[in-house]
Structures are given as C-alpha cells and as structure tokens.
Design an enzyme around this catalytic site. Structure first.
Site: not given
Ligand code: HGS
Ligand code: MG
Length: 438
Positions: A331-332, A414
């Site tokens: 994830e991430g 996004r």
């Molecule tokens: N640093 C952490 C970031 C957490 C994170 O990256 N989450 C993913 C889902 S797991 C997500 O939702 N991404 C949407 C925004 C993007 O596109 O980067 C936080 O602040 O919680």
């Molecule tokens: Mg994800």
C-alpha cells in the site's frame, strides 16, 4: 529544509493540485455513493471470517514476509479468540472510468491509512474560490463544485467511536511515520476532533508506542498515563513502517488492547490485493453479502482480477503487458509493475517456477478518458493531458450488533498525466483535484 517532516510549520510545501476542477458525470458519482455502504458491510463481514483471510493469504504468507507478519498477529488474535466489540473502519474505494466500456471500475479498496481526507476538502474550497474570483473569464458556477465532507465526517466517525468507548479521559491515538510529509492532511482531522467534539488526540510513531505504551490488566492501552479509546493508523501499512522488531511489538500491543483499532488487523488484511482478487471469483461474494442486487452492484464494478496460477492469463499478459497491472501486496503508492517490467517479471517468475507468484495478482489495466488540465506543483504549472482516479471514503462503526455508522464520508479525486503508469499523491505522481458534476 532540515526539520521539515518532523516539526509542524517547518519547510512547508503546498500539496500538488490541479488548477481547476474536473467535470465528472453525475451517474458515476451516484453509483459510487450507493456502493459505499455495500463495501463497508463487505469489509466488515470478510474481516469476521478469519479462516477465509488465513486460507486466501496462506500461499502469499510463504513468500511475502511483510504479509506473513500481519497474518501472524491475526492468527495470534484468533488463538486468543480476541473479540472486537466496537469496530471502526475508515476506508476508501478508488475507481476509474473505463474509456472502452464507460463502466466505473474499482481500482482497489483501501482499508488502512486512507489519506488525503483533509487536503481533499481544501482543494474543493480552493477551486470554489478560484471560480468565484474569475467567474467572468471561466463562466463556471462556483456552486457546481462538489463540496467535500471528508474532514467533518471522518472527525464525526472517530468522535462517535471515542464516545462508544465511553471513557471521558481517553484519547485518540494517531499512529504516524517518524518523518511525515503529509502531516497537514492529518492535522485537519485532529483539529476538527478537538474543535467539534472536544476529543484529544496524541501523535505517536510505532517506536514511541512500543516505548511508552502499556497494557493494564483489563486490556486498556495506556500511553503516558492516558487511556487510548481509538487507534487511528496513519502509518503501519508498509514494510518501511516496521524498521525493527519494536514496531512489530507495538502493532501486537495495540491489537491485544481493548482500544478500538482503525483498522483492526483483520480489517487491514481485507484490504490486500489478494483478497480483492479472491472476492472477484465466482460465488465468493455470495458468502458475505445476502442481498442479490447488492451483490450484482458490487460485482459489476470489478475489473479483471487474476492470480498468476492461471496460465492463459499470464500468457496474454506476457504478450500484451500494456493491458495489465502486476500488483504486490503493498500500500502507499509506487509499488505496481507495468509494461516491459511486467513482462520480464512474469517470464522470470515462470522460469524460476518459484511460488513467489503468490505474492502478486494480475489486474486488468483501466484506460480512463483523457482531458487537458493545468497541474500545479511547487508553485509552477504545466498543461498536460490527464486521467483521474475517483475515491469515495467510507465510514463504518459498529458496536456488537448495532451498526452506528455505515455511510460514505467524502471523496478524493486524484489526477495525473495520462502518460504515467503509477499514481499516488504522496508517492509523487498525482495531483489533488475536485469535481463538478455534469
Ligand atoms: N503518510 C500517510 C500516507 C498514507 C497513504 O499513502 N495512504 C494511501 C492508502 S494506503 C492513500 O490513501 N493514498 C491517497 C493519497 C495519495 O495518493 O498519496 C498518511 O498520511 O496517512
Ligand atoms: Mg491502496
């Protein structure tokens, strides 16, 4: 700057955003809103079926150490017959419009650290202001920009969970990364919790929780003398969040506690790509959802999802890699494999004949319609042809048999250059955006 990402207010950079909102067909908006409570219920039901989670991820467990550690904590909770009377899920179901079929297809269902809930609200306000300011030139109606309820609804869900825990001196513990570029996204939620509900939050890394946290005999998690009602994970979803055994001890401590976990380990596991792929198989949804039309509505937003055990799919992915995405259980953002790299990885996995194939799933690549946009990053803009990924946040709060909240709770759009494979704002590819309905 030196201490930015550690100390608030140091070395600020505005989040990347699209200059103007994107028009989004109302029909997709309504479809995604209707799906939110269904996916909330689905995640809850699947999280209760511990054997399903363990069996589906058993082969992945053999080859993916990170997923194995999560599963080990999950099986410990099963051995302890640990019950989570109060469950809080803050999810986000991400979609793309498939240009070929005009269908809204789910990219993935996130069940942990679903972020940008704070910043997404800022973008729709920014767009409203810009349109109001330049109404004449733009000829757009500011009221048509869809407002975003993500901050208030996330705060409401967390505060309602805190109230269910029923301990006035308890806090909400926000689990964060040691260096967090996205801390302002998180702050919007914690400020709303304090100002709207008088709920105190504390921010701790997993290492700090291990060092400062204790379990009372009755299971209460205590940090520096403060009982913890809710643990809101804004970290803990990536191997990078567990640099040592201390972080794993912290995760286990939290799971063993009576705090309301958002998410619990079971809820976290439901959001893996392997589970997403399993749920897309024939008759699997029928195990978890009762209502026929609900099952129908969920199933029709599934894109093609396959394990690497199906030879003919692997063959077509090797022949036309551009039509697929190869996904590990990560994830991430920034973890998926595309194009030539996808082909080479599949050929290597096939040659090795290793069971490493269980670490991945194959997914149909979705090609959304493109449109022009002005993308603003670090104070400068570029004009580019873009595609967008639309996410609906979900909030689910249950206390034993009582469902207290089961709703959508805001949205995230996004936008990224159509030429890019990978997405993700934190990962550095995508731009925050908002919508006006057409
Ligand atoms: N640093 C952490 C970031 C957490 C994170 O990256 N989450 C993913 C889902 S797991 C997500 O939702 N991404 C949407 C925004 C993007 O596109 O980067 C936080 O602040 O919680
Ligand atoms: Mg994800």
């Amino acid at each position: 700057m030196q201490r930015s990402r550690k100390a608030p207010g140091v070395g600020l950079l505005h989040a990347p955003f699209a200059l103007l909102p994107m028009s989004f067909p109302k029909v997709y908006w309504e479809q995604a809103l209707e799906l939110a409570p269904l996916f909330n219920e689905l995640v809850h039901r699947v999280s209760l079926d511990g054997d399903f989670l363990q069996q589906t991820l058993a082969r992945t467990k053999e080859v993916d150490p990170f997923t194995r550690r999560l599963l080990d904590i999950h099986s410990k909770m099963m051995e302890l017959n640990k019950k989570e009377d109060i469950q809080l899920g803050l999810t986000r179901s991400d979609y793309m419009v498939d240009g070929a079929t005009d269908k809204l297809l789910q990219v993935e269902l996130n069940t942990i650290s679903t972020s940008s809930n704070g910043l997404a609200c800022g973008v729709s306000e920014l767009h409203r202001n810009l349109i109001r300011h330049h109404e004449r030139e733009l000829g757009l109606d500011p009221a048509s920009v869809v407002g975003n309820t993500a901050i208030t609804q996330h705060a409401e869900a967390l505060a309602t969970a805190w109230a269910e825990y029923n301990n006035q001196s308890a806090v909400v513990l926000v689990v964060v990364q040691a260096e967090e570029r996205y801390m302002y996204d998180q702050y919007w939620i914690t400020v709303a919790l304090r100002e709207m509900y008088g709920v105190t939050t504390i921010r701790k890394t997993m290492a700090e929780i291990e060092a400062e946290g204790d379990l009372r005999p009755d299971g209460t998690l205590v940090i520096n003398g403060r009982p913890v009602a809710v643990v809101y994970f804004r970290a803990g979803y990536s191997p990078a969040d567990y640099p040592s055994e201390a972080e794993w001890r912290a995760r286990l401590l939290i799971e063993r506690s009576s705090s309301i976990k958002c998410p619990s380990i079971a809820h976290h596991l439901v959001g893996t790509k392997k589970i997403q792929q399993e749920l897309a198989k024939e008759k699997v949804l029928e195990r978890f959802l009762d209502n026929k039309s609900d099952i129908e509505n969920v199933r029709k937003c599934f894109a093609g999802l396959w394990s690497l055990e199906t030879d003919n799919i692997v063959n077509s992915a090797i022949e036309s890699p551009e039509l697929f995405v190869l996904k590990p259980q990560r994830e991430g953002g920034g973890n998926n494999i595309y194009g030539d790299n996808l082909r080479e990885t599949l050929i290597r996995l096939r040659k090795d004949g290793s069971n490493e194939i269980a670490a991945y799933i194959l997914m149909q690549r979705i090609f959304p319609p493109t449109s022009p946009s002005y993308l603003v990053r670090e104070g400068t803009f570029v004009r580019d042809n873009v595609v967008s990924e639309f996410g609906i946040f979900g909030a689910y709060l249950r206390n034993k048999d009582k469902v207290i909240i089961n709703d959508q709770c805001g949205y995230l759009l996004r936008t990224k250059a159509a030429s890019l494979n990978e997405g993700g704002v934190v990962a550095g590819y995508a731009f925050l955006n908002s919508i006006f309905l057409t």
